[in-house]
Design a protein around this motif. Structure first.
Motif, PDB file in Angstrom:
ATOM      1  N   LEU A 102       1.154  -1.189   0.052  1.00 15.50           N
ATOM      2  CA  LEU A 102      -0.069  -0.241   0.268  1.00 15.50           C
ATOM      3  C   LEU A 102       0.975   1.154   0.048  1.00 15.50           C
ATOM      4  CD1 LEU A 102      -2.985  -1.011   2.472  1.00 15.50           C
ATOM      5  CD2 LEU A 102      -2.900  -1.018   0.046  1.00 15.50           C
ATOM      6  N   TRP A 103       2.077   1.160   0.885  1.00  9.49           N
ATOM      7  CA  TRP A 103       3.000   2.534   0.723  1.00  9.49           C
ATOM      8  C   TRP A 103       3.529   2.722  -0.646  1.00  9.49           C
ATOM      9  CZ3 TRP A 103       7.960   2.735  -1.082  1.00  9.49           C
ATOM     10  CH2 TRP A 103       8.546   3.906  -0.543  1.00  9.49           C
ATOM     11  N   ALA A 104       3.600   1.447  -1.515  1.00 11.04           N
ATOM     12  CA  ALA A 104       4.245   1.637  -2.879  1.00 11.04           C
ATOM     13  C   ALA A 104       3.448   2.299  -3.520  1.00 11.04           C
ATOM     14  CB  ALA A 104       4.994   0.204  -3.194  1.00 11.04           C
ATOM     15  N   ILE A 105       2.001   1.897  -3.659  1.00 11.05           N
ATOM     16  CA  ILE A 105       1.224   2.060  -4.532  1.00 11.05           C
ATOM     17  C   ILE A 105       1.085   3.862  -4.151  1.00 11.05           C
ATOM     18  CG2 ILE A 105      -1.536   2.202  -4.855  1.00 11.05           C
ATOM     19  CD1 ILE A 105      -1.366  -0.772  -4.283  1.00 11.05           C
ATOM     20  N   LYS A 106       0.964   4.241  -3.138  1.00  8.82           N
ATOM     21  CA  LYS A 106       0.810   5.813  -2.710  1.00  8.82           C
ATOM     22  C   LYS A 106       1.981   6.422  -3.056  1.00  8.82           C
ATOM     23  CE  LYS A 106      -1.519   9.086  -0.794  1.00  8.82           C
ATOM     24  NZ  LYS A 106      -2.657   9.523  -1.193  1.00  8.82           N
ATOM     25  N   HIS A 107       3.083   5.813  -2.928  1.00 11.64           N
ATOM     26  CA  HIS A 107       4.621   6.524  -3.242  1.00 11.64           C
ATOM     27  C   HIS A 107       4.539   6.497  -4.723  1.00 11.64           C
ATOM     28  CE1 HIS A 107       8.770   7.421  -3.036  1.00 11.64           C
ATOM     29  NE2 HIS A 107       8.908   6.561  -4.109  1.00 11.64           N
ATOM     30  N   VAL A 108       4.157   5.711  -5.380  1.00 11.53           N
ATOM     31  CA  VAL A 108       4.299   5.811  -7.048  1.00 11.53           C
ATOM     32  C   VAL A 108       3.183   6.774  -7.666  1.00 11.53           C
ATOM     33  CG1 VAL A 108       4.499   4.584  -9.272  1.00 11.53           C
ATOM     34  CG2 VAL A 108       5.589   3.792  -7.083  1.00 11.53           C
ATOM     35  N   LEU A 109       1.874   6.396  -7.366  1.00 13.48           N
ATOM     36  CA  LEU A 109       0.906   7.088  -7.842  1.00 13.48           C
ATOM     37  C   LEU A 109       0.597   8.525  -7.231  1.00 13.48           C
ATOM     38  CD1 LEU A 109      -1.583   4.207  -8.061  1.00 13.48           C
ATOM     39  CD2 LEU A 109       0.148   4.821  -9.715  1.00 13.48           C
ATOM     40  N   LYS A 110       1.190   8.822  -6.078  1.00 13.66           N
ATOM     41  CA  LYS A 110       0.878   9.942  -5.333  1.00 13.66           C
ATOM     42  C   LYS A 110      -0.603  10.254  -5.232  1.00 13.66           C
ATOM     43  CE  LYS A 110       5.451  11.831  -6.776  1.00 13.66           C
ATOM     44  NZ  LYS A 110       6.148  10.480  -7.074  1.00 13.66           N
ATOM     45  N   ASP A 111      -1.012  11.569  -5.672  1.00 16.59           N
ATOM     46  CA  ASP A 111      -2.390  11.878  -5.391  1.00 16.59           C
ATOM     47  C   ASP A 111      -3.313  11.133  -5.969  1.00 16.59           C
ATOM     48  OD1 ASP A 111      -1.247  13.906  -3.629  1.00 16.59           O
ATOM     49  OD2 ASP A 111      -1.429  15.894  -5.198  1.00 16.59           O
ATOM     50  N   ALA A 112      -2.916  10.709  -7.107  1.00 14.71           N
ATOM     51  CA  ALA A 112      -3.735   9.493  -7.895  1.00 14.71           C
ATOM     52  C   ALA A 112      -4.445   8.455  -7.062  1.00 14.71           C
ATOM     53  CB  ALA A 112      -3.206   9.190  -9.149  1.00 14.71           C
ATOM     54  N   ALA A 113      -3.565   8.198  -5.961  1.00 15.14           N
ATOM     55  CA  ALA A 113      -3.852   7.108  -5.182  1.00 15.14           C
ATOM     56  C   ALA A 113      -4.616   7.727  -3.987  1.00 15.14           C
ATOM     57  CB  ALA A 113      -2.666   6.185  -4.624  1.00 15.14           C
ATOM     58  N   THR A 114      -5.840   7.756  -4.149  1.00 13.41           N
ATOM     59  CA  THR A 114      -6.818   8.402  -3.505  1.00 13.41           C
ATOM     60  C   THR A 114      -7.151   7.422  -2.022  1.00 13.41           C
ATOM     61  OG1 THR A 114      -8.859   7.551  -4.214  1.00 13.41           O
ATOM     62  CG2 THR A 114      -8.017   9.526  -5.300  1.00 13.41           C
ATOM     63  N   ASP A 115      -7.879   8.003  -0.884  1.00 11.94           N
ATOM     64  CA  ASP A 115      -8.065   7.313   0.100  1.00 11.94           C
ATOM     65  C   ASP A 115      -9.022   5.982  -0.105  1.00 11.94           C
ATOM     66  OD1 ASP A 115      -6.570   8.934   1.728  1.00 11.94           O
ATOM     67  OD2 ASP A 115      -8.208  10.156   2.552  1.00 11.94           O
ATOM     68  N   GLU A 116      -9.600   6.388  -1.160  1.00  8.47           N
ATOM     69  CA  GLU A 116     -10.747   5.467  -1.651  1.00  8.47           C
ATOM     70  C   GLU A 116     -10.288   4.291  -2.259  1.00  8.47           C
ATOM     71  OE1 GLU A 116     -15.154   5.682  -3.369  1.00  8.47           O
ATOM     72  OE2 GLU A 116     -13.571   6.542  -4.716  1.00  8.47           O
ATOM     73  N   ILE A 117      -8.966   4.476  -3.211  1.00  9.21           N
ATOM     74  CA  ILE A 117      -8.290   3.651  -3.836  1.00  9.21           C
ATOM     75  C   ILE A 117      -7.531   2.602  -2.883  1.00  9.21           C
ATOM     76  CG2 ILE A 117      -6.229   2.947  -5.303  1.00  9.21           C
ATOM     77  CD1 ILE A 117      -7.489   5.323  -7.203  1.00  9.21           C
ATOM     78  N   ILE A 118      -6.869   3.380  -1.785  1.00  4.55           N
ATOM     79  CA  ILE A 118      -6.137   2.731  -1.102  1.00  4.55           C
ATOM     80  C   ILE A 118      -6.762   1.758   0.085  1.00  4.55           C
ATOM     81  CG2 ILE A 118      -4.404   3.063   1.141  1.00  4.55           C
ATOM     82  CD1 ILE A 118      -3.210   3.509  -1.813  1.00  4.55           C
ATOM     83  N   GLN A 119      -8.037   2.251   0.422  1.00  5.17           N
ATOM     84  CA  GLN A 119      -8.704   1.516   1.224  1.00  5.17           C
ATOM     85  C   GLN A 119      -9.310   0.269   0.451  1.00  5.17           C
ATOM     86  OE1 GLN A 119      -9.551   1.615   4.412  1.00  5.17           O
ATOM     87  NE2 GLN A 119     -10.702  -0.406   4.112  1.00  5.17           N
TER      88      GLN A 119
END
Length: 402
Positions: A102-119
């Motif tokens: 999950l950290w890597a998804i957020k790190h690479v996609l930045k703002d595109a990885a919304t809280d909804e996507i991470i959840q």
């Protein structure tokens, strides 16, 4: 998962297709940096060659595509679960993997990885992890029920045989003195060593190269040349140069899905280089239990000095006239009388050797070689159910892309 979560996961497929490998590279780098103890498990050569991140990127992508029917992924999950069980992966390590993914998804996609996507991905990962844990627990129970052992057990090196200029066979007997459970021909074991000067354990998986028996396990190890950038020879050179009869190695119980299928069709084995090893075990098993079954074995080596098991192959042919062996060498060294071809295995030569395409095909070797063989067989309209192969390392894709 509810419909909304599934829709969110499926919406990430395009970005996983373009950014998946970047995500998994960041994932491994971050996870192994913050949890260095996992370097005792993960093959660092596969990290440097990016084969492990690429394999994981494909699995994450396929999970996203099939999130509404994950049962379609079960064959691939079972293969990975076998490797995990052999490596000693534990259920308590899955939350660490999830947190770092999950950290890597957020790190690479930045703002595109919304809280909804991470959840949504957190929920999806939880369910996928539960499937892996359940299958791996089942595999561990199955191993123990058959008289095997959990994690790694000490085995004495009872003998070492030089099979070719670059391949040595190591005969391993359990220090416990207990009879071994019979493995399936084609399976592998993990060998764990701590090389002097290294901070972490190194684990490598080697196919079992002899007929199943209760006395010993045999692995046949190719000395990898390696180099400073990709030190794939770290463990193989240690085994070749440092391990002697009487030494002890830590060994996992046999694992793997590349095994003989129940059939009476003729068998065609096709191998290159060290890809001989699982097929040796299979050939001996078939000859022992079904001596009338026709076997064609086609093997490619660089030269006669690198061709392993010369004596065993000769004895097998004498014992089993239904076994036809065809050897191709890349270089003409005139040191082995049974050479049928100088040059690479190709479709035209295979067609001359294979009496019937209604056969069970098993092949193993370098990935480029296996891709060639796989696509030849698909071109012949051989059913997928009759095509069997083994990757040395993380599973890849053999199909030619349009």
């Amino acid at each position: 998962m509810d419909t909304k979560t599934i829709e969110i996961i499926k919406s990430t497929v395009p970005v996983l297709e373009s950014k998946g490998e970047e995500i998994t590279i960041a994932f491994y780098k971050h996870m192994l940096g913050t949890n260095p103890e996992l370097k005792n498990v993960f093959n660092q050569t596969n990290q440097k060659r990016l084969t492990q991140p690429r394999a994981l990127a494909q699995m994450v992508l396929q999970a996203a595509k099939h999130i509404d029917h994950l049962e379609a992924l079960l064959p691939s999950v079972k293969l990975v679960a076998e490797k995990h069980r052999s490596l000693g992966i534990k259920p308590e390590q899955y939350p660490i993997v999830g947190e770092n993914l999950l950290w890597a998804i957020k790190h690479v996609l930045k703002d595109a990885a919304t809280d909804e996507i991470i959840q949504a991905w957190a929920e999806a990962y939880g369910q996928i992890a539960d499937v892996f844990i359940s299958i791996e627990n089942g595999l561990r129970d199955e191993v123990m029920e058959k008289g095997g052992w959990e994690d790694f057990a000490p085995f004495k090196v009872s003998d070492i045989k030089q099979e070719s200029s670059i391949i040595k066979s190591f005969y391993l007997k359990p220090e416990s003195g207990q009879p071994l459970p019979l493995h399936q021909p084609g399976q592998y074991i993990s060998v764990r060593v701590r090389i002097p000067g290294s901070e972490y354990f190194q684990i490598r998986q080697y196919s079992l190269s002899d007929v199943p028996n209760e006395d010993y396990l045999r692995i046949s190890v190719k000395r990898e040349e390696g180099g400073d950038q990709y030190p794939e020879g770290l463990v193989s050179n240690y085994l070749h140069d440092q391990i002697k009869p009487g030494d002890t190695l830590e060994v996992s119980a046999p694992a793997g899905e590349f095994t003989l299928q129940s059939s009476e069709r003729p068998i065609v084995f096709i191998s290159a280089g060290i890809g001989q090893t699982p097929l040796m075990s299979m050939t001996k098993k078939v000859i022992k239990e079904n001596p009338k079954r026709h076997i064609t074995w086609i093997h490619s080596a660089k030269d006669a000095d690198k061709l392993a098991f010369k004596e065993e192959l000769t004895k097998l042919k004498e014992k089993a006239p239904q076994l036809k062996i065809h050897i191709a060498l890349s270089q003409d060294t005139n040191k082995y009388e049974d050479i049928k071809r100088y040059g690479r295995i190709d479709s035209e030569w295979l067609e001359k050797l294979i009496e019937s395409k209604d056969a069970d095909f098993y092949f193993c070797g370098p990935t480029t070689f296996m891709s060639q063989i796989y696509n030849i067989l698909i071109g012949w309209n051989v059913p997928e159910s009759q095509i069997n192969y083994e990757f040395f390392g993380p599973k890849g894709d053999l199909a030619i892309k349009d």
